[in-house]
Design a protein around this motif. Sequence first.
Motif, mmCIF file in Angstrom:
data_model
loop_
_atom_site.group_PDB
_atom_site.id
_atom_site.type_symbol
_atom_site.label_atom_id
_atom_site.label_comp_id
_atom_site.label_asym_id
_atom_site.label_seq_id
_atom_site.Cartn_x
_atom_site.Cartn_y
_atom_site.Cartn_z
ATOM 1 N N SER A 178 0.869 -1.161 0.000
ATOM 2 C CA SER A 178 0.000 0.000 0.000
ATOM 3 C C SER A 178 0.912 1.219 0.000
ATOM 4 O O SER A 178 1.886 1.278 0.761
ATOM 5 N N ASP A 179 0.631 2.149 -0.908
ATOM 6 C CA ASP A 179 1.422 3.370 -0.997
ATOM 7 C C ASP A 179 0.492 4.516 -0.603
ATOM 8 O O ASP A 179 -0.293 4.988 -1.429
ATOM 9 N N ASP A 180 0.540 4.890 0.664
ATOM 10 C CA ASP A 180 -0.381 5.902 1.189
ATOM 11 C C ASP A 180 -1.818 5.584 0.770
ATOM 12 O O ASP A 180 -2.541 6.455 0.277
ATOM 13 N N GLY A 181 -2.209 4.334 0.918
ATOM 14 C CA GLY A 181 -3.595 3.945 0.656
ATOM 15 C C GLY A 181 -3.835 3.361 -0.725
ATOM 16 O O GLY A 181 -4.882 2.766 -0.979
ATOM 17 N N VAL A 182 -2.890 3.537 -1.661
ATOM 18 C CA VAL A 182 -3.039 2.929 -2.996
ATOM 19 C C VAL A 182 -2.507 1.495 -2.909
ATOM 20 O O VAL A 182 -1.328 1.284 -2.612
ATOM 21 N N VAL A 183 -3.385 0.520 -3.146
ATOM 22 C CA VAL A 183 -3.002 -0.889 -3.002
ATOM 23 C C VAL A 183 -2.549 -1.454 -4.348
ATOM 24 O O VAL A 183 -3.180 -1.210 -5.378
ATOM 25 N N VAL A 184 -1.431 -2.165 -4.322
ATOM 26 C CA VAL A 184 -0.933 -2.855 -5.525
ATOM 27 C C VAL A 184 -0.678 -4.308 -5.138
ATOM 28 O O VAL A 184 -0.090 -4.574 -4.086
ATOM 29 N N TYR A 230 5.561 -1.028 -10.299
ATOM 30 C CA TYR A 230 5.126 0.161 -9.556
ATOM 31 C C TYR A 230 6.309 0.749 -8.779
ATOM 32 O O TYR A 230 6.561 1.959 -8.825
ATOM 33 N N LYS A 238 8.324 4.224 -9.399
ATOM 34 C CA LYS A 238 8.175 5.251 -8.351
ATOM 35 C C LYS A 238 9.531 5.667 -7.770
ATOM 36 O O LYS A 238 9.716 6.802 -7.370
#
Length: 198
Positions: free
Chosen positions: A57-63, A72, A76
Amino acid sequence: MITLYHRPKTRSTRFIFLLEELGAPYEIKIVTTRSRDGTGAVDPANPHPHGKVPAISDDGVVVFESPAIALYLTDKFPKNGIGPLVGDPKRGPYLSWLAYYTGVLEPAVVSKFMNVDVPVGTAGWVAVEQAMPFIMKTLSQGPYILGEKFSAADVLYATTFAMFAASPMLPKTPVLEAYVRRCTERTAYIRAQEKDNG
Ligand SMILES: N[C@@H](CCC(=O)N[C@@H](CS)C(=O)NCC(=O)O)C(=O)O
């Protein structure tokens, strides 16, 4: 900040390796998953749709799904050049090798491991006996999957070959052994093993 949802000694360990390579800020959140012996359970804290690891999770973005996570993260955190970016001639091979990992190699290896015949010519992947010569040919042309330079593709492939090193399904060749050694001697890999338990 990246949160890695992780269970020690699984496919998520390799993402500690990648995050260490990238020098990215991250935290590890240990979650439970089901085990093959029937123990363990899906952890409600894990955002993976099937309760598997890895997920990030990247500050709430799930991969989720290993190639997507690799892509990703290298997009990034490009500073260390671990993943060719758009415009780099290696971008196409990079994407192909990432997709080939879960689209072809994993089903081939798991089919063999489970003693399930691949319906040749009709399945979406090939048998491990066809996949490995292609990979071996590639590795005999360069020290890494993409040639001269280590990439996140090697994080996926080398850790898989390291895990199955003792298995008769993999060819015992100096090229493969040297490749695994080259990748697992990296300081980021060694740090990842030390951090595997969280
Ligand atoms: N296609 C996924 C596979 C993930 C996967 O199967 N992870 C295993 C750990 S190595 C898992 O979480 N198993 C527990 C379960 O299936 O419930 C990927 O490559 O990211």
